[in-house]
Design an enzyme around this catalytic site. Structure first.
Site, PDB file in Angstrom:
ATOM      1  N   ASP A 102       5.413   4.018 -11.013  1.00  0.00           N
ATOM      2  CA  ASP A 102       6.069   3.950  -9.711  1.00  0.00           C
ATOM      3  C   ASP A 102       5.367   3.022  -8.747  1.00  0.00           C
ATOM      4  O   ASP A 102       4.489   2.265  -9.113  1.00  0.00           O
ATOM      5  CB  ASP A 102       6.362   5.341  -9.140  1.00  0.00           C
ATOM      6  CG  ASP A 102       5.189   6.250  -9.255  1.00  0.00           C
ATOM      7  OD1 ASP A 102       4.073   5.757  -9.091  1.00  0.00           O
ATOM      8  OD2 ASP A 102       5.404   7.446  -9.531  1.00  0.00           O
ATOM      9  N   LYS A 124      10.566   3.705  -5.590  1.00  0.00           N
ATOM     10  CA  LYS A 124      11.608   3.463  -4.599  1.00  0.00           C
ATOM     11  C   LYS A 124      12.021   1.994  -4.622  1.00  0.00           C
ATOM     12  O   LYS A 124      11.163   1.114  -4.551  1.00  0.00           O
ATOM     13  CB  LYS A 124      10.989   3.778  -3.235  1.00  0.00           C
ATOM     14  CG  LYS A 124      11.958   4.269  -2.226  1.00  0.00           C
ATOM     15  CD  LYS A 124      11.236   4.412  -0.907  1.00  0.00           C
ATOM     16  CE  LYS A 124      11.415   5.777  -0.339  1.00  0.00           C
ATOM     17  NZ  LYS A 124      10.634   6.030   0.853  1.00  0.00           N
ATOM     18  N   MET A 237      -0.477  10.341   3.086  1.00  0.00           N
ATOM     19  CA  MET A 237       0.917  10.205   3.551  1.00  0.00           C
ATOM     20  C   MET A 237       1.042  10.518   5.034  1.00  0.00           C
ATOM     21  O   MET A 237       2.005  11.150   5.459  1.00  0.00           O
ATOM     22  CB  MET A 237       1.848  11.131   2.732  1.00  0.00           C
ATOM     23  CG  MET A 237       1.881  10.770   1.264  1.00  0.00           C
ATOM     24  SD  MET A 237       2.764  11.970   0.259  1.00  0.00           S
ATOM     25  CE  MET A 237       1.492  13.162  -0.086  1.00  0.00           C
TER      26      MET A 237
END
Ligand code: SAH
Length: 325
Positions: A102, A124, A237
């Protein structure tokens, strides 16, 4: 049982011989067909057993590639720099049949995957959501069931905010064996790059890795339990939650001038950082925005980074003379 010889009978006439040879040919062709069917059945059975063994037994059945066929390797790619990949991870990348990766996996690391290896991107896409976790699990299961050795490559350490638990559960449910290869997590990379320890006898006796995603949807971290001076807090995050983090910690008792540091693209050539205090960091970030991925580190160890930067600036600007060497 010893073989018995059958005594030869009287020789058949020509007619008898031709009808006998037709009957024999028919019988032989029937026998051949039956044998062929049996051989195909045995081959299918052997293949099934082979696949089952490679899924369920330890060690004995490597795929042609060297890793074990039908097995999934959850591998940490480290925090971006190619040379922070572990040797074990590199071995897996070189031997895999398929690599499922990813967004956070660095380009240098991707460049180490041999050209013949299948790649599956599940991160994404620009303007789109990432592939749903459930679909990633299904993809891993399906590749493994095809008898491939599958590397699931994740940024940092797969066990740190990497949704490894969900993938393990999907593999367990499908009866697929799995091995985990740890990686260097962003907290380690960021502190190393800034020249400071994560823990230190004089500064922090506890280290907490926290997901800032808890700040979302009404969920709040337990600020009171986090607001301690003897700890290093590392928020993953958290770039768009900086205000909430600074306010939460100040509200729970940490001093306004308590040290905080932001490190973006840790370990990569475009690494950037900001060092400041809880009260002024949101303003500083607004003035000098940092890119993602970015880590937020709060604690007394940050003062060491500040001192180091000052020393380095001093060392660069100060001309080298015999008296200061
Ligand atoms: N498993 C990863 C973390 C995944 S969560 C690990 O162990 O590092 C994603 C978050 O990790 C990002 O939002 C960011 O906070 C942090 N992160 C990952 N790579 C980073 C990097 N190179 N520099 C700074 N932060 C990073």
């Amino acid at each position: 049982m010893p073989l018995q010889r059958i005594p030869p009978g009287p020789l058949p006439s020509d007619d008898q011989r031709s009808s006998a040879s037709i009957a024999q040919a028919t019988a032989e062709s029937g026998l051949r067909q039956r044998l062929a069917r049996m051989a195909a059945g045995v081959a299918r059975l052997a293949q099934g057993i082979e696949q089952q063994l490679s899924r369920n037994t330890e060690g004995e059945h490597p795929s042609a590639s060297g890793l074990k066929a039908g097995r999934v390797y959850l591998v940490g790619a480290g925090s971006g720099a190619g040379d922070l990949l572990t040797l074990r991870a590199l071995h897996c990348l070189r031997q895999a049949d398929s690599v499922v990766y990813d967004r956070l996996v660095g380009d240098d690391v991707l460049a180490m995957i041999p050209s013949g290896v299948e790649r599956h991107y599940v991160g994404k896409a620009r303007g789109h959501h990432s592939v749903a976790q459930e679909q990633i699990g299904q993809r891993l299961v399906s590749l493994a069931l095809q008898g491939k050795s599958v590397v699931r490559l994740k940024g940092g350490d797969p066990g740190v905010f990497g949704r490894m638990g969900e993938e393990l559960a999907a593999l367990d449910e499908a009866g697929i064996r799995c091995e985990i290869v740890p990686g260097i997590t962003a907290a380690s990379s960021a502190c190393a790059a800034m020249g400071v320890p994560l823990t230190d006898r004089a500064h922090a006796q506890t280290l907490r890795l926290i997901t800032a995603q808890q700040c979302r949807e009404g969920g709040e971290p337990d600020w009171a339990s986090l607001a301690r001076e003897d700890e290093t807090l590392v928020f993953y995050m958290g770039l768009n939650k900086l205000d909430a983090i600074c306010q939460g910690l100040r509200g729970a008792g940490l001093a306004d001038d308590w040290p905080i540091m932001l490190v973006a693209n840790a370990s990569l050539p475009d690494q950037q950082s900001l060092i400041g205090r809880l009260e002024d960091m949101p303003r500083r970030l607004a003035q000098s925005p940092l890119p993602s991925p970015c880590l937020i580190i709060v604690g007394s160890v940050v003062t060491l980074a500040h001192q180091r930067l000052e020393r380095e600036a001093h060392a660069v600007t100060e001309p080298v003379t015999l008296s200061n060497v």
